[in-house]
Motif scaffolding. Structure first.
Motif, PDB file in Angstrom:
ATOM      1  N   GLN A 131       0.845  -1.162   0.075  1.00  0.00           N
ATOM      2  CA  GLN A 131      -0.136   0.174  -0.068  1.00  0.00           C
ATOM      3  C   GLN A 131       0.861   1.309  -0.034  1.00  0.00           C
ATOM      4  OE1 GLN A 131      -3.221   0.018  -0.049  1.00  0.00           O
ATOM      5  NE2 GLN A 131      -3.585   1.991   0.369  1.00  0.00           N
ATOM      6  N   ILE A 132       1.754   1.211   1.010  1.00  0.00           N
ATOM      7  CA  ILE A 132       2.770   2.348   0.857  1.00  0.00           C
ATOM      8  C   ILE A 132       3.436   2.715  -0.300  1.00  0.00           C
ATOM      9  CG2 ILE A 132       5.048   3.404   2.031  1.00  0.00           C
ATOM     10  CD1 ILE A 132       3.658   2.249   4.645  1.00  0.00           C
ATOM     11  N   ARG A 176       3.383   6.164  -2.953  1.00  0.00           N
ATOM     12  CA  ARG A 176       4.786   6.811  -2.368  1.00  0.00           C
ATOM     13  C   ARG A 176       4.857   8.163  -2.878  1.00  0.00           C
ATOM     14  NH1 ARG A 176       4.869   3.170  -6.460  1.00  0.00           N
ATOM     15  NH2 ARG A 176       6.252   3.504  -8.429  1.00  0.00           N
ATOM     16  N   ARG A 177       4.231   8.365  -3.886  1.00  0.00           N
ATOM     17  CA  ARG A 177       4.430   9.913  -4.700  1.00  0.00           C
ATOM     18  C   ARG A 177       3.711  10.943  -3.685  1.00  0.00           C
ATOM     19  NH1 ARG A 177       4.186   6.947  -9.480  1.00  0.00           N
ATOM     20  NH2 ARG A 177       6.179   6.600 -10.353  1.00  0.00           N
ATOM     21  N   ALA A 178       2.485  10.513  -3.508  1.00  0.00           N
ATOM     22  CA  ALA A 178       1.796  11.436  -2.516  1.00  0.00           C
ATOM     23  C   ALA A 178       2.559  11.443  -1.037  1.00  0.00           C
ATOM     24  CB  ALA A 178       0.349  10.801  -2.286  1.00  0.00           C
ATOM     25  N   ILE A 179       2.958  10.507  -0.602  1.00  0.00           N
ATOM     26  CA  ILE A 179       3.597  10.476   0.577  1.00  0.00           C
ATOM     27  C   ILE A 179       4.889  11.244   0.501  1.00  0.00           C
ATOM     28  CG2 ILE A 179       4.928   9.051   2.297  1.00  0.00           C
ATOM     29  CD1 ILE A 179       3.016   6.862   1.855  1.00  0.00           C
ATOM     30  N   THR A 180       5.802  11.138  -0.643  1.00  0.00           N
ATOM     31  CA  THR A 180       6.829  11.884  -0.986  1.00  0.00           C
ATOM     32  C   THR A 180       6.551  13.580  -0.880  1.00  0.00           C
ATOM     33  OG1 THR A 180       7.961  10.294  -2.213  1.00  0.00           O
ATOM     34  CG2 THR A 180       8.709  12.156  -2.487  1.00  0.00           C
ATOM     35  N   TRP A 223       4.607  15.066   0.984  1.00  0.00           N
ATOM     36  CA  TRP A 223       4.609  15.337   2.353  1.00  0.00           C
ATOM     37  C   TRP A 223       6.021  15.442   3.000  1.00  0.00           C
ATOM     38  CZ3 TRP A 223       0.822  18.000   3.918  1.00  0.00           C
ATOM     39  CH2 TRP A 223      -0.723  17.922   3.378  1.00  0.00           C
ATOM     40  N   ILE A 224       6.601  14.392   2.890  1.00  0.00           N
ATOM     41  CA  ILE A 224       8.104  14.519   3.209  1.00  0.00           C
ATOM     42  C   ILE A 224       8.819  15.703   2.687  1.00  0.00           C
ATOM     43  CG2 ILE A 224      10.424  13.079   3.119  1.00  0.00           C
ATOM     44  CD1 ILE A 224       8.854  10.469   2.719  1.00  0.00           C
ATOM     45  N   ASP A 225       8.750  16.130   1.432  1.00  0.00           N
ATOM     46  CA  ASP A 225       9.356  17.171   0.799  1.00  0.00           C
ATOM     47  C   ASP A 225       9.043  18.547   1.549  1.00  0.00           C
ATOM     48  OD1 ASP A 225      11.137  15.738  -0.661  1.00  0.00           O
ATOM     49  OD2 ASP A 225       9.701  15.920  -2.552  1.00  0.00           O
ATOM     50  N   LYS A 226       7.603  18.669   1.639  1.00  0.00           N
ATOM     51  CA  LYS A 226       7.418  19.653   2.435  1.00  0.00           C
ATOM     52  C   LYS A 226       8.380  20.087   3.920  1.00  0.00           C
ATOM     53  CE  LYS A 226       2.430  19.804   1.383  1.00  0.00           C
ATOM     54  NZ  LYS A 226       1.982  20.642   0.154  1.00  0.00           N
ATOM     55  N   VAL A 227       8.516  19.034   4.439  1.00  0.00           N
ATOM     56  CA  VAL A 227       9.353  18.999   5.673  1.00  0.00           C
ATOM     57  C   VAL A 227      10.806  18.935   5.463  1.00  0.00           C
ATOM     58  CG1 VAL A 227       9.956  17.751   7.875  1.00  0.00           C
ATOM     59  CG2 VAL A 227       7.619  17.618   6.944  1.00  0.00           C
ATOM     60  N   LEU A 228      11.423  18.218   4.593  1.00  0.00           N
ATOM     61  CA  LEU A 228      12.766  18.300   4.611  1.00  0.00           C
ATOM     62  C   LEU A 228      13.282  19.173   3.471  1.00  0.00           C
ATOM     63  CD1 LEU A 228      13.620  14.266   4.800  1.00  0.00           C
ATOM     64  CD2 LEU A 228      13.333  16.153   6.720  1.00  0.00           C
ATOM     65  N   ASN A 229      12.426  19.480   2.414  1.00  0.00           N
ATOM     66  CA  ASN A 229      13.035  20.430   1.477  1.00  0.00           C
ATOM     67  C   ASN A 229      11.999  21.429   1.210  1.00  0.00           C
ATOM     68  OD1 ASN A 229      15.338  18.424   0.695  1.00  0.00           O
ATOM     69  ND2 ASN A 229      13.448  17.180  -0.424  1.00  0.00           N
ATOM     70  N   PRO A 230      11.638  22.264   2.259  1.00  0.00           N
ATOM     71  CA  PRO A 230      10.495  23.306   2.037  1.00  0.00           C
ATOM     72  C   PRO A 230      11.055  24.335   1.069  1.00  0.00           C
ATOM     73  CG  PRO A 230      11.756  23.684   4.002  1.00  0.00           C
ATOM     74  CD  PRO A 230      12.327  22.428   3.424  1.00  0.00           C
TER      75      PRO A 230
END
Ligand SMILES: [Zn+2]
Length: 196
Positions: A178-179, A183-187, A189-196
């Motif tokens: 499922q993850i 993965r694209r949608a989750i990435t 969110w990750i990018d908003k935090v790690l690469n704002p």
């Protein structure tokens, strides 16, 4: 001239090889996949071949042996020849068809490694995103009114990041799959935090 690949495949099923090399089976005849963190058997066997439904890889006894023991296709054939006492004559130059098969098998093994590489890298990034929010919440003088967008997401999502990371590390095959699909949608969110 004998096609040793076909000969081995016909005489040793993937299930035979899996049993011989110590995979754990459940009552349905499914095995714990040795190629990912498998808690519920996700490797099935059919017509002499295996498939892991999480890693999305499969093949015959030669593919399985090669992956398990870290051998190339010819090395796996030699190993099966010895371990199952097949007594095939192997010490000659491979035919063109055999050489071609050996190359194709290497490509399939590469696809499996790519999944494992993706998985461990994705877990690292999820953990990094989780840590951002977790550390922010530990700050005594955190001013919730003055957060950057990235910090706000880090705080709002940190439990979700942890959940995704846990699921990918310890989840059922279905949860991991499922993850992978999301993965694209989750990435994002990750990018908003790690690469704002
Ligand atoms: Zn697997």
């Amino acid at each position: 001239m004998t096609d040793v690949f076909r000969e081995v495949r016909e005489r040793v099923s993937a299930q035979d090889a899996a049993r011989h090399y110590g995979l754990t089976f459940d009552r349905r005849g499914w095995a714990l996949c040795p190629f990912h963190a498998d808690k519920h058997p996700s490797m099935s066997f059919h017509k002499g071949r295996f498939r892991c439904w999480v890693c999305d890889v499969g093949g015959d006894s030669i593919d399985l042996t090669a992956r398990l023991l870290g051998l190339d296709a010819m090395g796996a054939v030699e190993r099966l020849n010895a371990d199952f006492a097949l007594a095939l004559p192997l010490h000659r130059k491979p035919t063109q068809a055999e050489a071609q098969q050996a190359r194709r098998r290497l490509e399939v093994a590469g696809a499996h490694n790519a999944f494992e590489e993706w998985r461990s890298e994705f877990i690292n990034r999820l953990n990094a995103a989780f840590r951002e929010g977790h550390l922010l919440l530990l700050e005594d003088d955190l001013d919730m009114g003055r957060l950057t967008d990235g910090q706000a997401v880090a705080i709002r999502m940190h439990e979700t990041f942890e959940h995704w990371s846990d699921a990918l590390m310890f989840g059922t095959p279905e949860e991991q799959a499922q993850i992978f699909r999301e993965r694209r949608a989750i990435t994002k969110w990750i990018d908003k935090v790690l690469n704002p």
